[in-house]
Design a protein around this motif. Structure first.
Motif, PDB file in Angstrom:
ATOM      1  N   LYS A 161       0.746  -1.205   0.027  1.00  0.00           N
ATOM      2  CA  LYS A 161       0.044   0.010   0.007  1.00  0.00           C
ATOM      3  C   LYS A 161       0.976   1.089  -0.073  1.00  0.00           C
ATOM      4  O   LYS A 161       0.660   2.184  -0.749  1.00  0.00           O
ATOM      5  CB  LYS A 161      -0.953  -0.086   1.146  1.00  0.00           C
TER       6      LYS A 161
ATOM      7  N   GLN B 157      -8.169  -0.852  -5.466  1.00  0.00           N
ATOM      8  CA  GLN B 157      -6.641  -1.079  -5.206  1.00  0.00           C
ATOM      9  C   GLN B 157      -6.759  -2.426  -4.492  1.00  0.00           C
ATOM     10  O   GLN B 157      -7.020  -2.455  -3.111  1.00  0.00           O
ATOM     11  CB  GLN B 157      -6.072  -0.252  -4.415  1.00  0.00           C
TER      12      GLN B 157
ATOM     13  N   ARG C 264       2.182   1.682  -3.355  1.00  0.00           N
ATOM     14  CA  ARG C 264       1.158   2.402  -4.535  1.00  0.00           C
ATOM     15  C   ARG C 264       1.099   3.856  -4.171  1.00  0.00           C
ATOM     16  O   ARG C 264       0.793   4.560  -5.076  1.00  0.00           O
ATOM     17  CB  ARG C 264      -0.117   1.481  -4.061  1.00  0.00           C
ATOM     18  N   ASP C 265       0.959   4.267  -2.906  1.00  0.00           N
ATOM     19  CA  ASP C 265       0.877   5.739  -2.330  1.00  0.00           C
ATOM     20  C   ASP C 265       1.998   6.420  -3.020  1.00  0.00           C
ATOM     21  O   ASP C 265       1.614   7.600  -3.288  1.00  0.00           O
ATOM     22  CB  ASP C 265       0.661   5.755  -1.030  1.00  0.00           C
ATOM     23  N   SER C 266       3.166   5.789  -2.874  1.00  0.00           N
ATOM     24  CA  SER C 266       4.292   6.625  -3.413  1.00  0.00           C
ATOM     25  C   SER C 266       4.757   6.623  -4.791  1.00  0.00           C
ATOM     26  O   SER C 266       5.582   7.036  -5.284  1.00  0.00           O
ATOM     27  CB  SER C 266       5.611   6.375  -2.351  1.00  0.00           C
TER      28      SER C 266
END
Length: 326
Positions: A265, A292, A268-270
């Protein structure tokens, strides 16, 4: 305990495997120079490391079986090498489908290695956490039972459910209920099995544990409803000492899965992720956002075995497969 014995046996087994493989490679001749080659197939070599790699993935292999097993593995590797050489001669290794499969396998191996690295930082559960899990799951341990079950998979429409439930409640036994289904021309399949508590799905275990002999349970299924009959059961509790190794392994694997999901996660966020084509259309549809779906523990981390008594002789991994009555 069985698990502790396996821990002590593993290094011995690997040592025996290595020794046997080296003897095979050297041909037993003291005058030969020690080699890591076990066999030569045309111009290619099969090494001791290849044999050990296969043997280490054979659960339950005893040290006294290592020599015979290593020779069997070597013969299989020879056959495999012959097939590979012939495939390369026919240029099958350049076939687009084969290349794609190789790349997919490579990606999976690398991703799994990453997941295992993330899992290495996870702390083992404490003694208190293990005790708490034991006490929180009485149906698995303190009140563990062996269940004799009969299951009916019934094909039915929603408007038939109420009548089926009423007939089930009024039936004196399973045979009487089955006769009703036949007379009403309702199709069904029946299965029966004996299952221990840890071989049942965790999500439904508490409900099954509340059932008494002769009780039944109804649940929806894709094509209708499923009826589960508890024919009989017998108590077979497991104390905390016997359950501890399996609980520890279960909780540790669960933590590893959670750690991987959290890390994915964050990645994915970065990262910049751009959906293209029809996938972008799905994301831009009214109220539509591409979900996601994070990898589960079973996707990139070794599946966590369900907690089961280590010395019970039962399969602790079967719980993850659901009922599976056959």
């Amino acid at each position: 305990m069985a698990i502790q014995q396996n821990k002590h046996r593993a290094p011995l087994l690997l040592a025996v495997v290595a020794a046997v493989a080296l003897l095979t490679a050297c041909g037993g001749d003291k005058g030969d120079k020690a080699s890591q080659t076990a066999a030569k197939v045309n111009k290619e070599e099969i090494t001791v490391h290849q044999i050990n790699f296969v043997l280490q993935r054979q659960p339950g292999l005893k040290p006294e079986q290592a020599e015979a097993a290593s020779r069997q593995v070597l013969e299989r590797l020879i056959d495999q090498e012959l097939a590979v050489q012939k495939a390369q001669e026919q240029k099958l290794d350049r076939d687009p489908r084969v290349v794609q499969q190789i790349e997919n396998a490579k990606r999976e191996i690398i991703a799994r290695a990453y997941a295992e690295r993330v899992g290495e930082s996870v702390a083992k559960p404490s003694a208190d956490e293990i005790t708490k899990y034991y006490n929180d799951k009485p149906a698995l341990f303190k009140d563990r039972r062996i269940y004799s079950l009969q299951e009916l998979q019934i094909e039915a429409r929603p408007e038939q459910f109420e009548a089926i439930r009423a007939k089930l409640a009024a039936a004196k036994n399973l045979n009487e209920f089955a006769e009703y289904l036949k007379s009403a021309d309702i199709r069904f399949n029946g299965n029966q099995a004996v299952r221990a508590a840890e071989q049942l799905p965790l999500a439904g275990l508490d409900a099954i544990a509340k059932m008494k002999d002769g009780d039944s349970m109804v649940s929806p299924s894709p094509n209708g409803i499923t009826v589960l009959f508890l024919v009989s059961s017998r108590s077979q509790p497991v104390d905390e000492a016997r359950a501890r190794p399996a609980i520890e392994a279960f909780l540790l694997n669960q933590r590893k899965g959670e750690a991987v999901q959290k890390d994915i996660k964050a990645l994915r966020d970065s990262s910049k992720i751009e959906y293209v084509g029809k996938f972008a259309q799905a994301a831009s549809a009214p109220g539509g956002v591409v979900p996601q779906v994070l990898p589960s523990a079973s996707d990139i981390v070794a599946p966590a075995a369900a907690p089961a008594p280590a010395a019970s002789g039962l399969d602790p991994a079967s719980i993850s497969k659901g009922m599976g009555l056959k």
